[in-house]
Design a protein around this motif. Structure first.
Motif, PDB file in Angstrom:
ATOM      1  N   PRO A 212       0.834  -1.332   0.188  1.00 20.66           N
ATOM      2  CA  PRO A 212      -0.063   0.081   0.135  1.00 20.66           C
ATOM      3  C   PRO A 212       0.727   1.344  -0.160  1.00 20.66           C
ATOM      4  N   PHE A 213       1.717   1.233   0.917  1.00 21.10           N
ATOM      5  CA  PHE A 213       2.730   2.579   0.773  1.00 21.10           C
ATOM      6  C   PHE A 213       3.507   2.852  -0.424  1.00 21.10           C
ATOM      7  N   ILE A 214       3.962   2.026  -1.101  1.00 22.01           N
ATOM      8  CA  ILE A 214       4.667   2.211  -2.103  1.00 22.01           C
ATOM      9  C   ILE A 214       3.780   3.013  -3.181  1.00 22.01           C
ATOM     10  N   THR A 215       2.506   2.667  -3.213  1.00 22.15           N
ATOM     11  CA  THR A 215       1.647   3.712  -4.195  1.00 22.15           C
ATOM     12  C   THR A 215       1.697   5.012  -4.124  1.00 22.15           C
ATOM     13  N   GLU A 216       2.346   5.547  -3.167  1.00 23.10           N
ATOM     14  CA  GLU A 216       2.445   6.934  -2.881  1.00 23.10           C
ATOM     15  C   GLU A 216       3.656   7.356  -3.558  1.00 23.10           C
ATOM     16  N   VAL A 217       4.508   6.593  -3.883  1.00 23.82           N
ATOM     17  CA  VAL A 217       5.847   6.985  -4.512  1.00 23.82           C
ATOM     18  C   VAL A 217       6.477   5.809  -5.385  1.00 23.82           C
ATOM     19  N   PRO A 218       5.465   5.808  -6.695  1.00 23.51           N
ATOM     20  CA  PRO A 218       5.694   4.730  -7.557  1.00 23.51           C
ATOM     21  C   PRO A 218       7.167   4.772  -8.054  1.00 23.51           C
ATOM     22  N   LYS A 219       7.815   5.941  -8.345  1.00 21.81           N
ATOM     23  CA  LYS A 219       9.068   6.095  -9.136  1.00 21.81           C
ATOM     24  C   LYS A 219      10.290   5.336  -8.233  1.00 21.81           C
ATOM     25  N   VAL A 220       9.834   4.597  -7.229  1.00 23.10           N
ATOM     26  CA  VAL A 220      10.942   4.000  -6.366  1.00 23.10           C
ATOM     27  C   VAL A 220      10.215   2.569  -6.128  1.00 23.10           C
ATOM     28  N   ASP A 221       9.196   2.376  -6.714  1.00 23.33           N
ATOM     29  CA  ASP A 221       8.624   0.828  -6.622  1.00 23.33           C
ATOM     30  C   ASP A 221       9.586  -0.055  -7.500  1.00 23.33           C
ATOM     31  N   GLY A 222      10.305  -0.899  -6.704  1.00 24.41           N
ATOM     32  CA  GLY A 222      11.286  -1.949  -7.540  1.00 24.41           C
ATOM     33  C   GLY A 222      10.165  -3.138  -7.700  1.00 24.41           C
ATOM     34  N   THR A 223      10.351  -3.710  -8.882  1.00 24.04           N
ATOM     35  CA  THR A 223       9.631  -4.779  -9.387  1.00 24.04           C
ATOM     36  C   THR A 223      10.425  -6.212  -9.124  1.00 24.04           C
ATOM     37  N   ASP A 224      11.018  -6.312 -10.406  1.00 22.79           N
ATOM     38  CA  ASP A 224      11.748  -7.704 -10.757  1.00 22.79           C
ATOM     39  C   ASP A 224      13.203  -7.257 -10.542  1.00 22.79           C
ATOM     40  N   PHE A 225      14.130  -8.407 -10.181  1.00 23.29           N
ATOM     41  CA  PHE A 225      15.551  -8.431 -10.167  1.00 23.29           C
ATOM     42  C   PHE A 225      16.050  -9.498 -10.740  1.00 23.29           C
ATOM     43  N   TYR A 226      16.487  -9.550 -12.045  1.00 23.16           N
ATOM     44  CA  TYR A 226      17.416 -10.501 -12.458  1.00 23.16           C
ATOM     45  C   TYR A 226      18.819 -10.636 -12.349  1.00 23.16           C
ATOM     46  N   MET A 227      19.323 -11.889 -12.243  1.00 25.14           N
ATOM     47  CA  MET A 227      20.978 -11.865 -12.229  1.00 25.14           C
ATOM     48  C   MET A 227      21.213 -13.143 -12.993  1.00 25.14           C
ATOM     49  N   PHE A 228      22.145 -13.293 -14.168  1.00 22.47           N
ATOM     50  CA  PHE A 228      22.294 -14.154 -14.833  1.00 22.47           C
ATOM     51  C   PHE A 228      23.892 -14.004 -15.775  1.00 22.47           C
ATOM     52  N   ARG A 229      24.227 -15.114 -16.116  1.00 22.09           N
ATOM     53  CA  ARG A 229      25.494 -15.086 -16.653  1.00 22.09           C
ATOM     54  C   ARG A 229      25.185 -14.376 -18.126  1.00 22.09           C
ATOM     55  N   SER A 230      25.957 -13.586 -18.675  1.00 18.75           N
ATOM     56  CA  SER A 230      25.930 -12.998 -20.014  1.00 18.75           C
ATOM     57  C   SER A 230      25.933 -14.099 -20.943  1.00 18.75           C
ATOM     58  N   TYR A 231      25.032 -14.260 -22.106  1.00 17.10           N
ATOM     59  CA  TYR A 231      25.111 -15.287 -23.049  1.00 17.10           C
ATOM     60  C   TYR A 231      25.409 -14.702 -24.455  1.00 17.10           C
ATOM     61  N   GLU A 232      25.643 -13.589 -24.615  1.00 18.62           N
ATOM     62  CA  GLU A 232      26.201 -13.126 -26.038  1.00 18.62           C
ATOM     63  C   GLU A 232      27.435 -13.611 -26.357  1.00 18.62           C
ATOM     64  N   THR A 233      27.746 -13.554 -27.472  1.00 18.42           N
ATOM     65  CA  THR A 233      28.978 -14.323 -27.800  1.00 18.42           C
ATOM     66  C   THR A 233      30.076 -13.551 -27.394  1.00 18.42           C
ATOM     67  N   GLY A 234      31.205 -14.000 -26.785  1.00 16.16           N
ATOM     68  CA  GLY A 234      32.267 -13.344 -26.313  1.00 16.16           C
ATOM     69  C   GLY A 234      31.987 -12.687 -25.113  1.00 16.16           C
ATOM     70  N   ARG A 235      30.911 -12.951 -24.158  1.00 16.96           N
ATOM     71  CA  ARG A 235      30.682 -12.122 -23.108  1.00 16.96           C
ATOM     72  C   ARG A 235      30.652 -13.215 -22.001  1.00 16.96           C
ATOM     73  N   ALA A 236      31.095 -14.327 -21.944  1.00 16.91           N
ATOM     74  CA  ALA A 236      30.756 -15.448 -21.008  1.00 16.91           C
ATOM     75  C   ALA A 236      31.418 -15.085 -19.666  1.00 16.91           C
ATOM     76  N   ASP A 237      32.354 -14.212 -19.836  1.00 12.82           N
ATOM     77  CA  ASP A 237      32.980 -13.774 -18.614  1.00 12.82           C
ATOM     78  C   ASP A 237      32.326 -12.531 -17.679  1.00 12.82           C
ATOM     79  N   PHE A 238      31.098 -12.424 -17.999  1.00 12.91           N
ATOM     80  CA  PHE A 238      30.394 -11.311 -17.478  1.00 12.91           C
ATOM     81  C   PHE A 238      29.026 -11.760 -16.759  1.00 12.91           C
ATOM     82  N   VAL A 239      28.602 -11.160 -15.863  1.00 12.97           N
ATOM     83  CA  VAL A 239      26.942 -11.297 -15.238  1.00 12.97           C
ATOM     84  C   VAL A 239      26.326 -10.232 -15.409  1.00 12.97           C
ATOM     85  N   THR A 240      25.311 -10.351 -15.984  1.00 11.24           N
ATOM     86  CA  THR A 240      24.203  -9.107 -16.280  1.00 11.24           C
ATOM     87  C   THR A 240      23.253  -9.157 -15.010  1.00 11.24           C
ATOM     88  N   LEU A 241      22.982  -7.899 -14.482  1.00  6.64           N
ATOM     89  CA  LEU A 241      22.116  -7.649 -13.604  1.00  6.64           C
ATOM     90  C   LEU A 241      21.182  -6.693 -14.024  1.00  6.64           C
TER      91      LEU A 241
END
Length: 296
Positions: A33-62
């Protein structure tokens, strides 16, 4: 400083050749309920995974998403982020559920103040345009208000640790431009995707021998859920026929994504060992000042 804090999190294992998911703490899409008053700081989802593009295997994407349920027609102000807030991605690489590394994003507005003459000849007044742009928005001279941001790297406690500033490798400054939201085809005659791609920057991360990449801007909502049916007393039939594929009620919504690609070795540090591989945890927060003492 008192703050309002919104967080979402994920824990993963960073292996030599793969990333496996661990325990996860879900966050809300405006259910709190309280976050509806400040929607600009409403965090929804967080993803963290190994980068899968060619040549980026040594990176993590956040990827940290904020400000959910954005409608494409949400003008004229659209969905700028809060200048008074700090948006953070935290990494725990010691297994104690406390941040060892934090990436802090802070935003500021840039006002171009484009003015046009209004009124009859001989009695005209210059009036500021109440729109984001007056022409091709990919040309900065046509943009009334835009945002830029800085990225700080904090080692240790996110409030008392050592703070260093990341650099924009492209121009050597400490600032990065946030693209305007997708106003429409007339405002971006060259296509919005081409315009947004110009805001993927190489970022110099203090303490890291290899540069990463960063982007902050509007993206199509990737979360798939039928919110209307869920909130209508769970009005769904999991065994019944499916009306269609896709993102359900969020199919036509956008969200603001913070995408940061970091060399894996910069995240693991002295990570604890689990299953013969370094294990890191990650979560996001957004904080806004709740009180300020004028005369203590």
């Amino acid at each position: 400083m008192n703050t309002l804090l919104k967080r979402s999190g994920l824990a993963i294992a960073v292996a030599g050749l793969c990333i496996s998911a661990g325990a996860a703490n879900a966050s809300s899409h405006r259910e709190a309920p309280f976050i509806t008053e400040v929607p600009k700081v409403d965090g929804t989802d967080f993803y963290m995974f190994r980068s899968y593009e060619t040549g980026r295997a040594d990176f993590v994407t956040l990827i940290a998403n904020y400000l959910p349920l954005q409608d494409a027609y949400g003008g004229p102000n659209y969905f700028d982020l809060d200048e008074d807030a700090v948006y953070e991605i935290h990494i725990d690489n010691s297994g104690n559920a406390q941040e060892n590394l934090t990436f802090r994003f802070e935003f500021s507005d840039n006002l171009n103040d484009i003015q046009l003459p209004v009124g009859p000849d001989g009695d005209q007044q210059m009036v500021s345009v109440p729109l984001k742009n007056i022409g091709d928005a990919s040309d900065g001279d046509n943009v009334q208000v835009s945002q830029e941001y800085t990225v700080s790297v904090i080692r240790g406690d996110r409030r008392t640790g050592t703070v260093e500033t990341a650099t924009n490798v492209t121009d050597g400054t400490a600032t990065f431009d946030k693209p305007l939201d997708n106003i429409g085809e007339k405002s971006f005659p060259g296509g919005y995707q081409a315009y947004a791609n110009q805001h993927i920057f190489e970022i110099g991360i203090p303490g890291c021998a290899t540069n990463g990449q960063v982007f902050v801007g509007q993206r199509k909502e990737a979360f798939a859920v039928n919110l209307g049916e869920i909130f209508d007393l769970v009005n769904t039939n999991p065994l019944g026929p499916r009306d269609g594929e896709g993102a359900g009620d969020l199919a036509d919504k956008n969200v603001t994504s913070f995408a940061l690609e970091v060399p894996t070795e910069c995240l693991t540090g002295t990570a604890v060992t689990g299953m013969d591989q370094p294990v890191i945890g990650g979560w996001t927060t957004a904080s806004v000042r709740q009180a300020r003492v004028i005369n203590p």
